[in-house]
Scaffold this motif. Structure first.
Motif, PDB file in Angstrom:
ATOM      1  N   GLY A 265      48.064  42.633  91.939  1.00 61.17           N
ATOM      2  CA  GLY A 265      47.129  42.609  93.704  1.00 61.17           C
ATOM      3  C   GLY A 265      46.510  43.321  93.988  1.00 61.17           C
ATOM      4  N   ASP A 266      47.675  44.383  93.735  1.00 58.55           N
ATOM      5  CA  ASP A 266      47.107  45.334  94.761  1.00 58.55           C
ATOM      6  C   ASP A 266      47.182  46.701  94.102  1.00 58.55           C
ATOM      7  OD1 ASP A 266      45.823  47.000  96.683  1.00 58.55           O
ATOM      8  OD2 ASP A 266      47.426  46.987  98.400  1.00 58.55           O
ATOM      9  N   SER A 279      51.208  46.258  92.433  1.00 55.26           N
ATOM     10  CA  SER A 279      51.454  45.504  92.508  1.00 55.26           C
ATOM     11  C   SER A 279      51.703  44.272  91.361  1.00 55.26           C
ATOM     12  CB  SER A 279      51.720  44.740  94.519  1.00 55.26           C
ATOM     13  OG  SER A 279      50.026  44.459  94.211  1.00 55.26           O
ATOM     14  N   PRO A 281      51.759  40.671  91.536  1.00 55.48           N
ATOM     15  CA  PRO A 281      52.507  38.875  91.795  1.00 55.48           C
ATOM     16  C   PRO A 281      53.016  38.398  90.892  1.00 55.48           C
ATOM     17  CG  PRO A 281      50.078  39.814  92.484  1.00 55.48           C
ATOM     18  CD  PRO A 281      50.394  39.965  91.187  1.00 55.48           C
ATOM     19  N   GLU A 282      52.547  37.525  89.538  1.00 55.36           N
ATOM     20  CA  GLU A 282      53.542  36.689  88.907  1.00 55.36           C
ATOM     21  C   GLU A 282      54.387  36.898  88.491  1.00 55.36           C
ATOM     22  OE1 GLU A 282      50.232  35.456  85.946  1.00 55.36           O
ATOM     23  OE2 GLU A 282      48.484  34.590  87.596  1.00 55.36           O
ATOM     24  N   ARG A 308      53.101  41.442  97.217  1.00 52.18           N
ATOM     25  CA  ARG A 308      51.159  41.452  97.087  1.00 52.18           C
ATOM     26  C   ARG A 308      51.033  43.121  97.721  1.00 52.18           C
ATOM     27  NH1 ARG A 308      50.702  36.398  97.178  1.00 52.18           N
ATOM     28  NH2 ARG A 308      50.315  34.798  94.985  1.00 52.18           N
ATOM     29  N   GLN A 325      49.414  37.431 102.127  1.00 50.96           N
ATOM     30  CA  GLN A 325      47.995  37.030 101.552  1.00 50.96           C
ATOM     31  C   GLN A 325      47.180  36.476 102.575  1.00 50.96           C
ATOM     32  OE1 GLN A 325      47.985  34.374  98.338  1.00 50.96           O
ATOM     33  NE2 GLN A 325      49.663  32.857  98.996  1.00 50.96           N
TER      34      GLN A 325
END
Length: 518
Positions: A265-266, A279, A281-282, A308, A325
């Motif tokens: 994510g990030d 990161s 997320p899932e 995230r 987000q």
């Protein structure tokens, strides 16, 4: 001394003079000390015998009754004035030690008197004990800064001053704009590599293009399905749905592949550059990556929350991740939110599991370089929430700071310890003082502020703006807060800066075009 040697030394002495001295000696009676013999008890072992005598001048033993000494040529009669001055003057028999050594004593006394006089005059000189001019010209000691300085700062006159890194800068006030360059339809992201090249993330791989013409130069097919590009020192981290490709920025050669198993994510890079926080997320986790050998060394789980945005301090011991987000156009704003403070230097099993509720979509986070305080921007609440670390390890929420509408991004400006908040709906950026936690200046724009990047020298902020017909890029001077807007002919949605800050890349996601500003 024999007679021949004496004749060689004193050629002026004639036989007549010797005969005259001999007749005078015979006519004159001998002195008493010569006529009376010395008592045997007082006579030295070397005393002359009856037929010998001692010369009163050279003290050599000679024959008794001789008028002239054959050794030194002086008359043996001491009462008669000699023909010439004695060649070897002798001390008077009754002379004292002082009479023999008064001249060197007077000389030494004069020298000592001169030295003593100089020392006394030096001691009695005016302003003898006053401080010297050299001592008075020395500046007072520099005061010490009360609090430790941040990374990149130095203590000067009791105040921490940020030192700009070498070989970095920012865009000129009137940069040249090259483009728009058309990109493939599957382009997801773009990143400038240097002033001459920029990279584009494609499904087929990482494509390298020219910054002057926009033409494709090469394609890294070993890195397919690239979604986002992040600069990490001398390499580029290209993220894909399940892995990270490590690509050398100079040669665009694939160095390594980091298998994560989840989409990234990030990505946040620490100031030291030794650790990268990614990161997932899932997976509801944050992966800790080591940049020395580009590998995952730890993964920290955060329950069931899809984290995230990530922020970390310079020491790498305090970090924040949130569940916020940015919604897509037309999408509903997330109402809830959570922030997790954690320690990236510790194992995942040793985390304190601090969970802080952040209602209002925590879209961005920022950590102070010293790790004392963190900030979370709530997009739905239009506020900035400071988080303070307590000695026990807990985190306390401080009084909220009101911002412009929809704060989506918060960036650190190390010079003067400031932070910049970008507001989408507010069409502005706001500059805050992190020490006093108060607003310094607000800069408004004619369009929505879609993205922002801060120059590495901390002197400029580059903001991507939307417009009714076309978008533009605003260059904000962070010293005078003067903004200059440069139209592009299209709407940019992202801004990426080169490592030296001398060039920028504006990417339009909707039209799939790119502009290069230098």
């Amino acid at each position: 001394m024999d007679h021949e040697t004496r004749s060689d030394i004193e050629p002026a002495s004639s036989a007549a003079d010797a005969q005259e001295a001999r007749h005078a000696a015979e006519a004159t009676p001998l002195p008493a000390q010569w006529s009376e013999p010395e008592p045997p008890s007082r006579r030295s072992p070397a005393a002359p015998t009856a037929d010998e005598a001692s010369c009163p001048v050279c003290l050599e033993r000679i024959a008794a009754g001789v008028a002239l000494c054959p050794e030194c040529g002086e008359p043996t009669d001491g009462s008669k004035r000699p023909v010439r001055a004695p060649s070897v003057p002798d001390a008077p028999p009754d002379a004292s030690w002082l009479s023999l050594h008064w001249r060197p004593l007077v000389t030494i006394g004069a020298i000592l008197g001169l030295i003593s006089t100089g020392g006394a005059l030096r001691y009695l000189a005016p302003h003898r004990f006053a401080p010297s001019r050299a001592a008075s010209a020395v500046p007072p000691p520099t005061p010490v800064c009360g609090a430790p300085c941040w990374s990149g700062e130095s203590c000067q006159l009791g105040r921490c001053v940020w030192q700009r890194p070498n070989n970095v800068g920012h865009l000129v006030d009137a940069p040249s704009v090259a483009g728009p360059f058309s990109l493939p339809k599957d382009a997801f992201d773009a990143l400038p590599l240097d002033r001459d090249r920029f990279a584009v993330a494609l499904s087929s791989g990482l494509e390298v293009r020219s910054s002057r013409t926009g033409e494709a130069l090469s394609l890294v097919t070993e890195a397919p399905n690239v979604r986002r590009l992040h600069r990490v020192g001398e390499v580029v981290y290209a993220t894909s749905p399940s892995r990270i490709y490590v690509i050398d920025a100079a040669t665009t050669r694939l160095l390594k592949t980091i298998e994560l198993g989840e989409a990234v994510g990030d990505i946040q890079v620490g100031a030291s550059g030794r650790r990268v926080l990614a990161s997932l997320p899932e997976a509801h986790a944050v992966a800790i990556l080591a940049t020395e050998y580009h590998a995952e060394i730890e993964r920290i789980q955060f329950g069931d929350d899809p984290v995230r945005p990530v922020a970390v301090d310079d020491s790498g011991t305090r970090a924040i991740t949130t569940t916020g987000q940015l919604p897509l156009p037309g999408q509903r704003e997330p109402a809830g939110g959570v922030a997790y403070p954690f320690d990236p230097s510790r194992l995942g099993s040793e985390q304190d599991r601090v969970r802080t509720s952040m209602v209002g979509n925590p879209a961005s986070a920022l950590m102070s370089p010293d790790g004392s305080v963190g900030f979370v921007a709530l997009r739905a609440e239009n506020t900035l929430v400071p988080l303070t670390w307590l000695p026990s390890g807990a985190v306390r929420q401080e009084a909220r700071i009101t911002t412009c509408r929809e704060p989506e991004q918060i960036e650190l400006v190390r010079s003067d310890r400031r932070a910049i908040v970008r507001c989408n709906e507010g069409r502005a950026i706001q500059v805050f003082d992190l020490s006093k936690r108060e607003l310094l200046r607000a800069v408004t724009f004619p369009g929505r502020a879609l993205d922002m990047a801060v120059a590495p020298d901390g002197a400029q902020a580059v903001v991507a703006l939307s417009g009714d017909d076309a978008g533009s890029v605003a260059l904000v001077d962070l010293k005078t807060y003067a903004a200059k807007v440069h139209p592009l002919g299209g709407e940019p949605t992202r801004i990426r800066l080169a490592p030296d800050g001398g060039s920028a890349l504006a990417l339009g996601d909707r039209a799939k075009v790119a502009w290069v500003l230098q």
